[in-house]
Write a protein that holds these residues in place. Structure first.
Motif, PDB file in Angstrom:
ATOM      1  N   TRP A   1       0.891  -1.157   0.000  1.00 23.85           N
ATOM      2  CA  TRP A   1       0.000   0.000   0.000  1.00 23.85           C
ATOM      3  C   TRP A   1       0.930   1.208   0.000  1.00 23.85           C
ATOM      4  O   TRP A   1       1.621   1.473   0.964  1.00 23.85           O
ATOM      5  N   LEU A   2       0.981   1.867  -1.117  1.00 25.33           N
ATOM      6  CA  LEU A   2       1.906   2.979  -1.338  1.00 25.33           C
ATOM      7  C   LEU A   2       1.280   4.307  -0.924  1.00 25.33           C
ATOM      8  O   LEU A   2       0.180   4.638  -1.364  1.00 25.33           O
ATOM      9  N   ALA A   3       2.011   5.072  -0.113  1.00 27.24           N
ATOM     10  CA  ALA A   3       1.579   6.440   0.198  1.00 27.24           C
ATOM     11  C   ALA A   3       2.455   7.384  -0.607  1.00 27.24           C
ATOM     12  O   ALA A   3       3.681   7.375  -0.488  1.00 27.24           O
ATOM     13  N   HIS A   4       1.831   8.147  -1.490  1.00 24.48           N
ATOM     14  CA  HIS A   4       2.582   9.130  -2.284  1.00 24.48           C
ATOM     15  C   HIS A   4       1.589  10.185  -2.735  1.00 24.48           C
ATOM     16  O   HIS A   4       0.782   9.952  -3.621  1.00 24.48           O
TER      17      HIS A   4
ATOM     18  N   GLN B   1       0.520  11.903  -9.968  1.00 24.74           N
ATOM     19  CA  GLN B   1       0.901  10.711 -10.726  1.00 24.74           C
ATOM     20  C   GLN B   1       2.135  10.152 -10.033  1.00 24.74           C
ATOM     21  O   GLN B   1       3.174  10.792 -10.009  1.00 24.74           O
ATOM     22  N   THR B   2       2.033   8.974  -9.455  1.00 26.64           N
ATOM     23  CA  THR B   2       3.190   8.474  -8.711  1.00 26.64           C
ATOM     24  C   THR B   2       4.307   8.017  -9.642  1.00 26.64           C
ATOM     25  O   THR B   2       4.056   7.529 -10.746  1.00 26.64           O
TER      26      THR B   2
ATOM     27  N   LEU C   1      -3.297   8.554  -2.416  1.00 24.49           N
ATOM     28  CA  LEU C   1      -2.818   9.682  -3.213  1.00 24.49           C
ATOM     29  C   LEU C   1      -3.003  11.045  -2.572  1.00 24.49           C
ATOM     30  O   LEU C   1      -2.417  12.021  -3.014  1.00 24.49           O
ATOM     31  N   CYS C   2      -3.836  11.136  -1.533  1.00 29.89           N
ATOM     32  CA  CYS C   2      -3.929  12.420  -0.836  1.00 29.89           C
ATOM     33  C   CYS C   2      -4.527  12.202   0.539  1.00 29.89           C
ATOM     34  O   CYS C   2      -5.157  11.183   0.811  1.00 29.89           O
ATOM     35  N   ASP C   3      -4.301  13.179   1.421  1.00 28.63           N
ATOM     36  CA  ASP C   3      -4.849  13.053   2.782  1.00 28.63           C
ATOM     37  C   ASP C   3      -5.876  14.148   3.048  1.00 28.63           C
ATOM     38  O   ASP C   3      -6.246  14.411   4.171  1.00 28.63           O
TER      39      ASP C   3
END
Length: 199
Positions: A158-161, A165-166, A177-179
């Motif tokens: 699970w990628l947090a970025h 566009q990662t 993709l956002c918080d």
């Protein structure tokens, strides 16, 4: 990009407060990752105060849920204990998505006295323990740490970025993709938005 091979979801913990599950479902959210708990300064496990309410609510409206646990493990034994505790908390619920290991103590990393290699072993211990119990394991981390610290993950990622566009080149199943997303039914204005890639 959103298409038939993607699902859109959110992740939540007590900070999201009360949630209107039906409204979240009607808004098009297709999966939810829920924090089961963590441990306090004394090293005692605690269930997220909203966990039961959330998982029952989302189970009821039929939105698939995954689980994440915020870890402070510094040994293999500690990670195994965490995993067993998590399994005990979730076993009576419907959990269709992975059980996630979330270790983010980078600001005080040196206090943990663990090497990067050992940290990967700790994560793998947690994840292999949940997989033995019949769940799918997943590692949560941001692009930088996935590229520079964690050994090539043996489990789903699970990628947090937070970006349009990662540029992360490893494999991942979910991208946070956002918080600061907005979803009807979640009272707190901001919530993490995620995309899941389904084959």
């Amino acid at each position: 990009e959103i298409n038939k091979n993607t699902k859109i979801g959110i992740d939540i913990s007590r900070w999201q407060g009360k949630i209107d599950y039906k409204q979240v479902k009607e808004s098009g959210i297709e999966f939810v990752m829920i924090r089961v708990g963590s441990e306090n300064a004394e090293g005692k496990f605690f269930v997220d105060p909203m966990f039961e309410e959330y998982i029952e609510g989302f189970n009821e409206v039929g939105i698939p849920v995954g689980i994440y646990y915020y870890s402070y493990a510094d040994t293999i034994e500690h990670a195994k204990k965490e995993a067993k505790w998590v399994i005990k908390q979730i076993k009576k619920y419907k959990v269709d998505l992975p059980v996630v290991y979330d270790w983010e103590n980078w600001n005080n990393y040196y206090e943990f006295k663990v090497s990067f290699h050992h940290l990967s072993e700790i994560a793998n211990t947690f994840l292999s323990t949940v997989e033995e119990a019949g769940y799918e394991g997943m590692l949560y981390s941001s692009k930088y740490y996935l590229e520079n610290i964690w050994e090539k993950p043996k489990y789903k990622v699970w990628l947090a970025h937070y970006t349009e566009q990662t540029t992360y080149e490893g494999e991942y199943m979910i991208w946070q993709l956002c918080d600061n997303g907005y979803v009807p039914g979640v009272n707190e204005n901001q919530v993490d938005l995620n995309i899941m890639y389904v084959k």
